[in-house]
Design a protein around this motif. Structure first.
Motif, PDB file in Angstrom:
ATOM      1  N   LEU A  31      13.179  -0.436  -6.454  1.00 37.73           N
ATOM      2  CA  LEU A  31      12.131  -1.228  -6.387  1.00 37.73           C
ATOM      3  C   LEU A  31      12.596  -3.123  -5.532  1.00 37.73           C
ATOM      4  CD1 LEU A  31       9.289  -0.960  -5.428  1.00 37.73           C
ATOM      5  CD2 LEU A  31       8.763  -0.989  -8.177  1.00 37.73           C
ATOM      6  N   LEU A  32      12.245  -3.074  -5.206  1.00 38.37           N
ATOM      7  CA  LEU A  32      12.284  -5.013  -4.338  1.00 38.37           C
ATOM      8  C   LEU A  32      13.706  -4.967  -4.144  1.00 38.37           C
ATOM      9  CD1 LEU A  32       9.411  -5.554  -6.192  1.00 38.37           C
ATOM     10  CD2 LEU A  32       9.567  -5.306  -3.809  1.00 38.37           C
ATOM     11  N   GLY A  33      14.703  -4.739  -3.762  1.00 38.23           N
ATOM     12  CA  GLY A  33      15.875  -4.107  -3.771  1.00 38.23           C
ATOM     13  C   GLY A  33      16.319  -4.142  -2.551  1.00 38.23           C
ATOM     14  N   ARG A  57      12.098   2.402   3.538  1.00 42.32           N
ATOM     15  CA  ARG A  57      11.801   1.903   3.759  1.00 42.32           C
ATOM     16  C   ARG A  57      10.422   0.861   3.099  1.00 42.32           C
ATOM     17  NH1 ARG A  57       6.903   6.126   4.835  1.00 42.32           N
ATOM     18  NH2 ARG A  57       8.789   7.207   6.003  1.00 42.32           N
ATOM     19  N   ASN A  58      10.063  -0.611   4.219  1.00 44.23           N
ATOM     20  CA  ASN A  58       9.697  -1.106   3.377  1.00 44.23           C
ATOM     21  C   ASN A  58      10.435  -2.397   2.617  1.00 44.23           C
ATOM     22  OD1 ASN A  58       6.595  -0.788   4.907  1.00 44.23           O
ATOM     23  ND2 ASN A  58       6.911   0.914   3.062  1.00 44.23           N
ATOM     24  N   HIS A  59      11.824  -2.096   3.252  1.00 41.58           N
ATOM     25  CA  HIS A  59      12.609  -3.036   1.971  1.00 41.58           C
ATOM     26  C   HIS A  59      13.510  -3.537   3.039  1.00 41.58           C
ATOM     27  CE1 HIS A  59      10.575  -0.086  -1.457  1.00 41.58           C
ATOM     28  NE2 HIS A  59      11.697  -1.601  -1.967  1.00 41.58           N
ATOM     29  N   GLY A  60      14.468  -4.363   2.659  1.00 45.09           N
ATOM     30  CA  GLY A  60      15.373  -5.205   3.214  1.00 45.09           C
ATOM     31  C   GLY A  60      14.883  -5.153   4.769  1.00 45.09           C
ATOM     32  N   ARG A 182      10.442 -10.301   3.351  1.00 46.07           N
ATOM     33  CA  ARG A 182      10.758  -9.296   4.718  1.00 46.07           C
ATOM     34  C   ARG A 182       9.687  -7.878   4.162  1.00 46.07           C
ATOM     35  NH1 ARG A 182      17.289  -8.441   3.865  1.00 46.07           N
ATOM     36  NH2 ARG A 182      17.084  -8.381   1.875  1.00 46.07           N
ATOM     37  N   VAL A 183       9.479  -8.128   2.483  1.00 49.52           N
ATOM     38  CA  VAL A 183       9.341  -6.379   2.139  1.00 49.52           C
ATOM     39  C   VAL A 183       7.674  -5.642   2.669  1.00 49.52           C
ATOM     40  CG1 VAL A 183      10.478  -6.397   0.118  1.00 49.52           C
ATOM     41  CG2 VAL A 183       8.797  -7.512   0.068  1.00 49.52           C
ATOM     42  N   GLY A 184       7.348  -4.993   2.784  1.00 49.96           N
ATOM     43  CA  GLY A 184       5.550  -4.274   3.175  1.00 49.96           C
ATOM     44  C   GLY A 184       5.722  -4.232   1.504  1.00 49.96           C
ATOM     45  N   LEU A 185       4.430  -5.394   1.608  1.00 49.01           N
ATOM     46  CA  LEU A 185       4.617  -5.557   0.259  1.00 49.01           C
ATOM     47  C   LEU A 185       3.526  -4.584  -0.128  1.00 49.01           C
ATOM     48  CD1 LEU A 185       4.266  -6.871  -2.396  1.00 49.01           C
ATOM     49  CD2 LEU A 185       3.384  -8.502  -1.858  1.00 49.01           C
ATOM     50  N   ASP A 186       2.009  -4.790   0.990  1.00 49.65           N
ATOM     51  CA  ASP A 186       1.352  -3.791   0.979  1.00 49.65           C
ATOM     52  C   ASP A 186       1.112  -2.772   1.153  1.00 49.65           C
ATOM     53  OD1 ASP A 186      -0.341  -6.039   0.742  1.00 49.65           O
ATOM     54  OD2 ASP A 186      -0.287  -6.173   3.323  1.00 49.65           O
ATOM     55  N   TYR A 187       2.708  -1.967   1.792  1.00 49.00           N
ATOM     56  CA  TYR A 187       2.631  -0.320   1.403  1.00 49.00           C
ATOM     57  C   TYR A 187       3.090  -0.046   0.451  1.00 49.00           C
ATOM     58  CZ  TYR A 187       1.894  -0.543   6.614  1.00 49.00           C
ATOM     59  OH  TYR A 187       1.250  -0.116   7.818  1.00 49.00           O
ATOM     60  N   ILE A 188       4.137  -1.215  -0.599  1.00 46.30           N
ATOM     61  CA  ILE A 188       4.156  -0.285  -1.457  1.00 46.30           C
ATOM     62  C   ILE A 188       3.190  -0.754  -2.870  1.00 46.30           C
ATOM     63  CG2 ILE A 188       5.640  -1.533  -3.301  1.00 46.30           C
ATOM     64  CD1 ILE A 188       7.712  -3.023  -0.795  1.00 46.30           C
ATOM     65  N   ARG A 189       2.419  -1.803  -2.822  1.00 38.92           N
ATOM     66  CA  ARG A 189       1.240  -1.465  -3.341  1.00 38.92           C
ATOM     67  C   ARG A 189       0.415  -0.661  -3.431  1.00 38.92           C
ATOM     68  NH1 ARG A 189      -0.515  -7.946  -4.834  1.00 38.92           N
ATOM     69  NH2 ARG A 189      -1.579  -6.599  -7.280  1.00 38.92           N
ATOM     70  N   GLN A 190       0.011  -0.055  -1.942  1.00 35.99           N
ATOM     71  CA  GLN A 190      -0.721   1.347  -1.700  1.00 35.99           C
ATOM     72  C   GLN A 190      -0.423   2.301  -2.351  1.00 35.99           C
ATOM     73  OE1 GLN A 190      -1.842   1.050   2.091  1.00 35.99           O
ATOM     74  NE2 GLN A 190      -1.359   3.718   1.874  1.00 35.99           N
ATOM     75  N   ASP A 191       1.106   2.765  -2.141  1.00 39.87           N
ATOM     76  CA  ASP A 191       1.363   3.544  -3.253  1.00 39.87           C
ATOM     77  C   ASP A 191       1.781   3.543  -4.316  1.00 39.87           C
ATOM     78  OD1 ASP A 191       1.531   6.292  -2.961  1.00 39.87           O
ATOM     79  OD2 ASP A 191       3.152   7.138  -0.772  1.00 39.87           O
TER      80      ASP A 191
END
Length: 268
Positions: A31-33, A57-60, A182-191
């Motif tokens: 996560l977040l790597g 997805r949503n990373h890097g 550069r991370v999809g923070l909203d999508y990560i928090r959402q799921d």
């Protein structure tokens, strides 16, 4: 779960001219790597086989997309294997990436020559990233001009300097000249519930498996081992001394040696 098609993941591909016939290795971050976190290990492993490190997805540098279930993330990796024409690989996954690797191995055991799981168990965890998410949100709101300002913003929620340095790997220069996430923070928090939940798949993975854990990390406790062996019945569990959750960074040589010895015991 979304029925959306898998997304096209970004990846680093390190060929090995001397061992072109060896089964490739695929490395999956936590996560977040990102794949970038593994560059030093890739250089070592490249001596013996082709090594591919993915950005989930949503990373890097991978696209941002709704949905962070393990079924979705493992499907993304399988799509990458198909794209690269890789019928079978050695899988190495850390933390969240370990659950992605477990999911892939359970759902597609024919694609996995062996499995290395780094400091994660196939169990549901409690919430533990509220401060991290708050720190990243503060950086997004603060729009820092440089990394010193970004660190000051992160420090409002995260005391640990090493953790802040890790989080700062998710910052890139914006078109306006400042720093942005550069991370999809909203999508990560959402799921996030899916991320801390169980890996996908029903059957156990019976192939060769190594589980590495840090002796200073709570992520693979002795109490979790029965649940781990239900999913990974052949797993050999190795504890690295003086290592926390980021054991590949805390003890890089011991981590690499453990993986190398495990792979050397396999056929290819």
């Amino acid at each position: 779960m979304s029925d959306a098609l898998p997304i096209d993941l970004h990846y680093l591909d390190q060929p090995s001219d001397a061992h072109a016939d060896a089964t490739p290795m695929v490395v999956i971050h936590g996560l977040l790597g990102s794949a970038d976190n593994w560059r030093s290990q890739l250089k070592v492993w490249q001596a013996s086989r082709r090594v591919i490190a993915v950005d989930l997805r949503n990373h890097g540098r991978s696209p941002h997309a709704e949905g962070m279930s393990y079924a979705q993330m493992s499907a993304d990796v399988v799509a990458l294997l198909d794209k690269l024409g890789l019928s079978q690989v050695h899988l190495v996954g850390h933390s969240m990436g370990g659950k992605v690797a477990i999911s892939l191995a359970r759902q597609h055991p024919d694609r996995v020559a062996s499995l290395v799981v780094a400091d994660i168990a196939p169990v549901a965890y409690q919430h533990g990233h509220d401060d991290v998410f708050a720190a990243l949100e503060r950086v997004r709101e603060g729009q820092p001009a440089n990394r010193r300002e970004a660190d000051e913003l992160l420090a409002e929620h995260v005391d640990s300097r090493p953790t802040r340095l890790f989080l700062a790997t998710n910052l890139v220069r914006s078109e306006q000249g400042g720093l942005k996430l550069r991370v999809g923070l909203d999508y990560i928090r959402q799921d996030y519930e899916a991320i801390i939940g169980l890996p996908s798949g029903e059957a156990p993975y019976n192939g060769p498996t190594l589980v590495l854990r840090g002796d200073e990390s709570p992520y693979v406790s002795d109490a979790m081992l029965p649940a781990l062996r239900e999913v990974l019945p052949t797993a050999r569990v190795v504890t690295l001394k003086q290592a926390g959750h980021w054991l590949h960074a805390d003890q890089p040589e011991a981590f690499q040696q453990s993986v190398d010895a495990f792979l050397a015991a396999q056929i290819s």
